[in-house]
Design a protein around this motif. Structure first.
Motif, PDB file in Angstrom:
ATOM      1  N   ARG A   1       0.770  -1.010  -0.152  1.00 31.81           N
ATOM      2  CA  ARG A   1       0.104  -0.015  -0.030  1.00 31.81           C
ATOM      3  C   ARG A   1       0.858   1.404   0.077  1.00 31.81           C
ATOM      4  NH1 ARG A   1      -4.441   0.575   4.379  1.00 31.81           N
ATOM      5  NH2 ARG A   1      -4.701   2.398   3.204  1.00 31.81           N
ATOM      6  N   LEU A   2       1.914   1.259   0.744  1.00 31.58           N
ATOM      7  CA  LEU A   2       2.741   2.327   0.849  1.00 31.58           C
ATOM      8  C   LEU A   2       3.320   2.900  -0.467  1.00 31.58           C
ATOM      9  CD1 LEU A   2       4.221   4.479   2.587  1.00 31.58           C
ATOM     10  CD2 LEU A   2       5.971   3.042   2.952  1.00 31.58           C
ATOM     11  N   SER A   3       3.936   1.777  -1.349  1.00 31.67           N
ATOM     12  CA  SER A   3       4.454   2.186  -2.674  1.00 31.67           C
ATOM     13  C   SER A   3       3.253   2.518  -3.544  1.00 31.67           C
ATOM     14  CB  SER A   3       5.116   0.904  -3.052  1.00 31.67           C
ATOM     15  OG  SER A   3       6.160   0.553  -2.405  1.00 31.67           O
ATOM     16  N   LEU A   4       2.379   1.883  -3.635  1.00 28.10           N
ATOM     17  CA  LEU A   4       1.140   2.119  -4.400  1.00 28.10           C
ATOM     18  C   LEU A   4       0.426   3.490  -4.276  1.00 28.10           C
ATOM     19  CD1 LEU A   4      -0.553   1.474  -6.788  1.00 28.10           C
ATOM     20  CD2 LEU A   4      -2.106   0.256  -5.292  1.00 28.10           C
ATOM     21  N   GLU A   5       0.170   3.784  -2.896  1.00 24.05           N
ATOM     22  CA  GLU A   5      -0.713   4.874  -2.649  1.00 24.05           C
ATOM     23  C   GLU A   5       0.373   6.040  -2.720  1.00 24.05           C
ATOM     24  OE1 GLU A   5      -3.224   4.370   0.767  1.00 24.05           O
ATOM     25  OE2 GLU A   5      -3.615   2.204   0.190  1.00 24.05           O
ATOM     26  N   ARG A   6       1.453   5.992  -2.279  1.00 21.65           N
ATOM     27  CA  ARG A   6       2.396   7.204  -2.591  1.00 21.65           C
ATOM     28  C   ARG A   6       2.476   7.676  -3.914  1.00 21.65           C
ATOM     29  NH1 ARG A   6       7.661   5.167  -0.943  1.00 21.65           N
ATOM     30  NH2 ARG A   6       7.511   4.362  -3.041  1.00 21.65           N
ATOM     31  N   ASP A   7       2.957   6.845  -4.855  1.00 19.12           N
ATOM     32  CA  ASP A   7       3.174   7.054  -5.879  1.00 19.12           C
ATOM     33  C   ASP A   7       1.906   7.603  -6.925  1.00 19.12           C
ATOM     34  OD1 ASP A   7       5.857   6.796  -5.615  1.00 19.12           O
ATOM     35  OD2 ASP A   7       5.833   4.802  -6.453  1.00 19.12           O
ATOM     36  N   ALA A   8       0.949   6.854  -6.414  1.00 20.18           N
ATOM     37  CA  ALA A   8      -0.615   7.236  -7.020  1.00 20.18           C
ATOM     38  C   ALA A   8      -1.087   8.177  -6.649  1.00 20.18           C
ATOM     39  CB  ALA A   8      -1.451   6.073  -6.771  1.00 20.18           C
ATOM     40  N   ALA A   9      -0.701   8.887  -5.557  1.00 18.19           N
ATOM     41  CA  ALA A   9      -1.282   9.883  -5.168  1.00 18.19           C
ATOM     42  C   ALA A   9      -0.617  11.080  -5.754  1.00 18.19           C
ATOM     43  CB  ALA A   9      -1.252  10.229  -3.629  1.00 18.19           C
ATOM     44  N   GLY A  10       0.663  11.038  -5.869  1.00 17.60           N
ATOM     45  CA  GLY A  10       1.702  11.919  -6.617  1.00 17.60           C
ATOM     46  C   GLY A  10       1.291  12.308  -8.018  1.00 17.60           C
ATOM     47  N   MET A  11       1.101  11.097  -8.716  1.00 19.16           N
ATOM     48  CA  MET A  11       0.774  11.087 -10.159  1.00 19.16           C
ATOM     49  C   MET A  11      -0.729  11.755 -10.564  1.00 19.16           C
ATOM     50  SD  MET A  11       2.182  10.466 -12.904  1.00 19.16           S
ATOM     51  CE  MET A  11       3.567   9.506 -12.443  1.00 19.16           C
ATOM     52  N   ALA A  12      -1.611  11.152  -9.546  1.00 17.86           N
ATOM     53  CA  ALA A  12      -2.902  11.887  -9.524  1.00 17.86           C
ATOM     54  C   ALA A  12      -2.848  13.375  -9.545  1.00 17.86           C
ATOM     55  CB  ALA A  12      -3.804  11.302  -8.438  1.00 17.86           C
ATOM     56  N   ALA A  13      -1.987  13.765  -8.703  1.00 17.01           N
ATOM     57  CA  ALA A  13      -1.933  15.217  -8.658  1.00 17.01           C
ATOM     58  C   ALA A  13      -1.584  16.089 -10.024  1.00 17.01           C
ATOM     59  CB  ALA A  13      -0.792  15.669  -7.551  1.00 17.01           C
ATOM     60  N   LYS A  14      -0.655  15.364 -10.715  1.00 19.54           N
ATOM     61  CA  LYS A  14      -0.316  15.566 -11.942  1.00 19.54           C
ATOM     62  C   LYS A  14      -1.216  15.464 -13.118  1.00 19.54           C
ATOM     63  CE  LYS A  14       4.673  14.738 -11.921  1.00 19.54           C
ATOM     64  NZ  LYS A  14       5.715  13.955 -12.497  1.00 19.54           N
ATOM     65  N   ARG A  15      -2.138  14.521 -12.971  1.00 21.85           N
ATOM     66  CA  ARG A  15      -2.940  13.826 -14.267  1.00 21.85           C
ATOM     67  C   ARG A  15      -4.391  14.037 -13.901  1.00 21.85           C
ATOM     68  NH1 ARG A  15       0.504   8.306 -15.721  1.00 21.85           N
ATOM     69  NH2 ARG A  15       2.351   9.543 -16.674  1.00 21.85           N
ATOM     70  N   ILE A  16      -4.839  14.360 -12.689  1.00 18.47           N
ATOM     71  CA  ILE A  16      -6.439  14.402 -12.488  1.00 18.47           C
ATOM     72  C   ILE A  16      -7.089  15.310 -13.400  1.00 18.47           C
ATOM     73  CG2 ILE A  16      -6.404  16.238 -10.737  1.00 18.47           C
ATOM     74  CD1 ILE A  16      -8.324  14.163  -9.074  1.00 18.47           C
ATOM     75  N   THR A  17      -8.497  14.821 -13.949  1.00 19.97           N
ATOM     76  CA  THR A  17      -9.207  15.830 -14.576  1.00 19.97           C
ATOM     77  C   THR A  17     -10.154  16.596 -13.797  1.00 19.97           C
ATOM     78  OG1 THR A  17     -10.819  14.102 -15.032  1.00 19.97           O
ATOM     79  CG2 THR A  17      -8.760  14.302 -16.677  1.00 19.97           C
ATOM     80  N   ASP A  18     -10.455  17.541 -14.245  1.00 23.55           N
ATOM     81  CA  ASP A  18     -11.872  18.531 -13.343  1.00 23.55           C
ATOM     82  C   ASP A  18     -12.873  17.431 -12.908  1.00 23.55           C
ATOM     83  OD1 ASP A  18     -10.179  20.463 -13.695  1.00 23.55           O
ATOM     84  OD2 ASP A  18     -11.524  21.564 -15.347  1.00 23.55           O
ATOM     85  N   ASP A  19     -13.415  16.404 -13.963  1.00 26.96           N
ATOM     86  CA  ASP A  19     -14.359  15.582 -13.571  1.00 26.96           C
ATOM     87  C   ASP A  19     -14.096  14.428 -12.418  1.00 26.96           C
ATOM     88  OD1 ASP A  19     -16.266  16.875 -15.351  1.00 26.96           O
ATOM     89  OD2 ASP A  19     -15.766  15.357 -16.943  1.00 26.96           O
ATOM     90  N   GLU A  20     -12.767  14.324 -12.789  1.00 30.97           N
ATOM     91  CA  GLU A  20     -12.087  13.304 -11.673  1.00 30.97           C
ATOM     92  C   GLU A  20     -12.017  13.842 -10.544  1.00 30.97           C
ATOM     93  OE1 GLU A  20      -9.586  10.233 -14.821  1.00 30.97           O
ATOM     94  OE2 GLU A  20      -8.845  12.198 -13.602  1.00 30.97           O
ATOM     95  N   ALA A  21     -11.748  15.243 -10.251  1.00 31.92           N
ATOM     96  CA  ALA A  21     -11.594  15.854  -9.229  1.00 31.92           C
ATOM     97  C   ALA A  21     -12.980  15.973  -8.340  1.00 31.92           C
ATOM     98  CB  ALA A  21     -10.950  17.331  -9.396  1.00 31.92           C
ATOM     99  N   LYS A  22     -14.133  16.263  -9.134  1.00 32.07           N
ATOM    100  CA  LYS A  22     -15.337  16.402  -8.625  1.00 32.07           C
ATOM    101  C   LYS A  22     -15.922  15.145  -7.965  1.00 32.07           C
ATOM    102  CE  LYS A  22     -16.900  19.938 -11.822  1.00 32.07           C
ATOM    103  NZ  LYS A  22     -17.895  20.243 -12.838  1.00 32.07           N
ATOM    104  N   GLU A  23     -15.408  13.764  -8.587  1.00 33.82           N
ATOM    105  CA  GLU A  23     -15.840  12.574  -8.031  1.00 33.82           C
ATOM    106  C   GLU A  23     -15.065  12.363  -7.088  1.00 33.82           C
ATOM    107  OE1 GLU A  23     -17.454   8.810  -7.866  1.00 33.82           O
ATOM    108  OE2 GLU A  23     -18.179  10.600  -8.734  1.00 33.82           O
TER     109      GLU A  23
END
Length: 246
Positions: free
Chosen positions: A108-130
């Motif tokens: 979880r540490l590896s996945l959630e840390r890197d996923a959170a950082g990448m999501a901050a780069k790539r998240i769309t407005d619709d995904e942010a609302k969800e």
């Protein structure tokens, strides 16, 4: 045991009513309006008192029973067995299925840390609302623990989805059943639900701010916080066992 009336039950008129009914019934039990040993009124009567259908009432009873407050004796009725939710046993906090809990936390540490950082780069407005919608729904204090755990898993899935990395999505889907199983066990620890929601708020805030460093940091803090709470509980439980053995 005698029925003490409708116990000031408030009819529930939400689309998804079973979680609300379960939360209110648990509150009545914890407040002592239904005592351990009491037999609950028949399902039909409870459904009328809560103002819901029998199927919703049946599901609510199942949720409360899963949380350790009720016992169903088939052909006899449903009985209150406790007015406090049990904390998990030590063995349940250390091992489950074929994996150890430290293995789950490492993954979880590896996945959630890197996923959170990448999501901050790539998240769309619709995904942010969800993401915000899930967080807001999880903050509803009337939710049952079962519903909160489902939203917890949904939140982490949404973060991984926002990375646009399909391999990460598949990895998360593969460990999600373990995540849900373990979350059901630790959600009973004192303060766990509140601290989990606060951690989620920090992670989501960083992602929505498009702050990669803060998102990664918040995800790491979230995992470490869970670990600390579990270790604290284990230490306390171990001390209790040792004292009782003296």
């Amino acid at each position: 045991m005698t029925d003490r009336g409708n116990r000031h039950i408030e009819p529930v008129r939400r689309l998804k009513v079973s979680d609300s009914v379960a939360a209110q019934l648990e509150q009545l039990i914890e407040q002592g309006q239904y005592q351990p040993g009491d037999k609950l009124p028949p399902e039909r009567t409870l459904a009328e008192q809560f103002g819901v259908g029998r199927s919703s009432m049946r599901e609510a009873l199942r949720l409360v029973e899963a949380n350790g407050l009720l016992r169903t004796d088939h052909g006899i009725g449903v009985f209150v067995v406790s007015n406090t939710k049990p904390v998990p046993m030590l063995s349940e906090l250390l091992l489950f299925d074929d994996f150890t809990v430290p293995e789950l936390f490492e993954a979880r540490l590896s996945l959630e840390r890197d996923a959170a950082g990448m999501a901050a780069k790539r998240i769309t407005d619709d995904e942010a609302k969800e993401l915000q919608r899930i967080l807001d729904e999880a903050g509803n204090p009337s939710l049952s623990n079962d519903a909160f755990v489902k939203l917890d898993a949904e939140l982490h899935r949404a973060i991984v989805k926002a990375t646009k990395n399909r391999i990460w999505e598949r990895v998360y889907e593969s460990i999600m059943p373990l995540f849900i199983t373990y979350s059901h066990r630790v959600i009973q620890l004192p303060g766990r639900r509140e601290s989990a929601h606060n951690s989620h708020r920090r992670i989501v805030a960083a992602i929505l701010d498009r702050s990669v460093r803060e998102a990664r940091s918040a995800a790491v803090k979230h995992i470490r916080e869970v670990e600390r709470e579990i270790v604290k509980h284990l230490d306390s439980a171990t001390e209790t066992v040792e004292n009782s053995a003296r």
